[in-house]
Design a protein around this motif. Structure first.
Motif, PDB file in Angstrom:
ATOM      1  N   LYS A  21       6.592  13.770   5.491  1.00  0.00           N
ATOM      2  CA  LYS A  21       7.392  12.570   5.231  1.00  0.00           C
ATOM      3  C   LYS A  21       6.490  11.380   4.934  1.00  0.00           C
ATOM      4  CE  LYS A  21      11.041  13.924   8.477  1.00  0.00           C
ATOM      5  NZ  LYS A  21      11.841  13.495   9.643  1.00  0.00           N
ATOM      6  N   THR A  23       6.962   7.779   5.484  1.00  0.00           N
ATOM      7  CA  THR A  23       7.902   6.846   6.110  1.00  0.00           C
ATOM      8  C   THR A  23       7.163   5.781   6.905  1.00  0.00           C
ATOM      9  OG1 THR A  23       8.079   8.243   8.074  1.00  0.00           O
ATOM     10  CG2 THR A  23       9.691   8.620   6.332  1.00  0.00           C
ATOM     11  N   LEU A  24       7.949   4.859   7.422  1.00  0.00           N
ATOM     12  CA  LEU A  24       7.407   3.826   8.292  1.00  0.00           C
ATOM     13  C   LEU A  24       6.682   4.466   9.472  1.00  0.00           C
ATOM     14  CD1 LEU A  24       7.511   0.764   9.166  1.00  0.00           C
ATOM     15  CD2 LEU A  24       9.499   1.422  10.515  1.00  0.00           C
ATOM     16  N   TYR A  55      10.877  13.798   2.498  1.00  0.00           N
ATOM     17  CA  TYR A  55      11.622  12.603   2.848  1.00  0.00           C
ATOM     18  C   TYR A  55      10.770  11.367   2.564  1.00  0.00           C
ATOM     19  CZ  TYR A  55      14.476   9.679   5.982  1.00  0.00           C
ATOM     20  OH  TYR A  55      15.292   8.726   6.511  1.00  0.00           O
ATOM     21  N   ASP A  57      11.280   6.976   2.817  1.00  0.00           N
ATOM     22  CA  ASP A  57      12.153   5.819   3.051  1.00  0.00           C
ATOM     23  C   ASP A  57      11.597   4.631   2.271  1.00  0.00           C
ATOM     24  OD1 ASP A  57       9.984   4.954   4.485  1.00  0.00           O
ATOM     25  OD2 ASP A  57      10.992   4.919   6.439  1.00  0.00           O
ATOM     26  N   SER A  58      12.137   3.438   2.516  1.00  0.00           N
ATOM     27  CA  SER A  58      11.694   2.287   1.717  1.00  0.00           C
ATOM     28  C   SER A  58      10.224   1.975   1.979  1.00  0.00           C
ATOM     29  CB  SER A  58      12.561   1.059   2.001  1.00  0.00           C
ATOM     30  OG  SER A  58      12.304   0.528   3.282  1.00  0.00           O
ATOM     31  N   SER A  59       9.760   2.222   3.205  1.00  0.00           N
ATOM     32  CA  SER A  59       8.335   2.025   3.489  1.00  0.00           C
ATOM     33  C   SER A  59       7.491   3.028   2.725  1.00  0.00           C
ATOM     34  CB  SER A  59       8.072   2.163   4.995  1.00  0.00           C
ATOM     35  OG  SER A  59       8.718   1.144   5.710  1.00  0.00           O
ATOM     36  N   LEU A  61       8.358   4.410  -0.147  1.00  0.00           N
ATOM     37  CA  LEU A  61       8.340   3.961  -1.537  1.00  0.00           C
ATOM     38  C   LEU A  61       7.291   2.869  -1.709  1.00  0.00           C
ATOM     39  CD1 LEU A  61      12.186   3.756  -2.298  1.00  0.00           C
ATOM     40  CD2 LEU A  61      10.577   5.486  -3.121  1.00  0.00           C
ATOM     41  N   GLY A  62       7.221   1.984  -0.717  1.00  0.00           N
ATOM     42  CA  GLY A  62       6.211   0.926  -0.747  1.00  0.00           C
ATOM     43  C   GLY A  62       4.803   1.483  -0.724  1.00  0.00           C
ATOM     44  N   SER A  66       2.050   0.869  -3.502  1.00  0.00           N
ATOM     45  CA  SER A  66       0.730   0.332  -3.131  1.00  0.00           C
ATOM     46  C   SER A  66      -0.388   1.211  -3.673  1.00  0.00           C
ATOM     47  CB  SER A  66       0.597   0.240  -1.610  1.00  0.00           C
ATOM     48  OG  SER A  66       1.415  -0.766  -1.104  1.00  0.00           O
TER      49      SER A  66
END
Lengths: 113, 185
Positions: A21, A23-24, A55, A57-59, A61-62, A66
């Protein structure tokens, strides 16, 4: 971020096989650091293989954005391949498909640099 | 049964539209979560409220719980996953931006499944959020930003997203109507 990273070289292109994943989490920045490490070793052609990414999440994607920006600023190119439907859906929803180059296959991506 | 590593209240309120009040009270009880989902069945209304610490584990817990409710609501697999993700986004916002990880502040999550919809409430005890001040992540100048997509994704995945100012804090209320098989782009 429960993500695993493995790198390999094919025809002068560094392919980063990611799994798990994006994710954050406490490991935020790992992906950007990974690609910057690749750039530092002299490779400027990088493919992120997302086949085993289950998976994002928006983090996450960030994180991808980056990494893309870091490679671009270093004079390199970063492409994505093998997006799952869930990840692809998020890319479309967020219009990030217009940011990333997403060739149809690993071979196509290698040939596109 | 999963034992969660964080502190929370764990109470399910089950009710039927035809029950009288004493019957409703009799049906108030605990439920448990497992890999198979919620273990108590009730066709008309299922509700779960959690009070969580401002830690990342709480974000995971909200996500898992939202996905379990979504599966129970019989959303397809991708939609259930997306519902879990946007619940996670809301919880992450509450922990990071709302409560700023302050251990004295809590995140409250409420999941309500009815015949019509799944509704998820996530509330923090922070200084408040101005939804009007949010950037448009689809704007050309924002596409390369590493953040700012969480609330946008909530609105894209769910049918309704509302913000309610608390004293103190902010509550996000997200609703997904049942019977929709695909997420909207």
């Amino acid at each position: 971020m429960s993500m695993k990273v493995a790198t390999r070289e094919v025809d002068g292109v560094t392919i980063v096989d990611l799994s798990g994943k994006i994710t954050l989490g406490e490991e935020s920045g790992t992906l950007r650091d990974t690609v910057l490490g690749i750039i530092a070793k002299g490779s400027k052609k990088i493919i992120l293989n997302l086949a085993e990414i289950t998976y994002v999440d928006s983090s996450g994607l960030g994180e991808l954005v980056s990494a893309f920006t870091a490679v671009k600023n270093a004079g390199g190119e970063l492409k994505l391949i093998n997006l799952t439907k869930k990840v692809s859906d998020l890319m479309v929803i967020t219009k990030l498909v217009t940011v990333f180059d997403v060739p149809d296959s690993e071979a196509a991506a290698i040939g596109s640099f | 049964m999963t034992v969660w590593p964080v502190r929370y209240t764990f109470r399910a309120i089950l009710s039927s539209r035809v029950m009288n009040e004493s019957q409703r009270r009799a049906d108030v009880g605990r439920i448990s979560l497992s890999g198979d989902g919620l273990t108590v069945t009730e066709p008309h209304k299922t509700e779960l409220s959690l009070t969580l610490d401002s830690v990342l584990e709480s974000v995971e817990q909200v996500e898992v719980t939202a996905e379990q409710f979504a599966r129970r609501a019989e959303f397809d697999e991708d939609t259930a996953c997306h519902i879990g993700m946007v619940a996670r986004e809301a919880a992450a916002n509450a922990v990071i931006h709302g409560n700023r990880g302050n251990p004295a502040k809590r995140v409250r999550a409420r999941f309500l499944l009815t015949d019509d919809a799944l509704t998820i409430h996530i509330a923090d005890e922070g200084s408040g959020l101005d939804p009007q001040a949010l950037r448009d992540p689809l704007a050309e100048e924002n596409l390369h930003r590493a953040n700012g997509r969480g609330i946008f994704l909530m609105k894209a995945i769910m049918d309704e997203v509302h913000f309610r100012q608390l004293s103190p804090g902010t509550e996000i209320v997200m609703k997904k109507r049942r019977g929709q098989k695909e997420t909207e782009g």
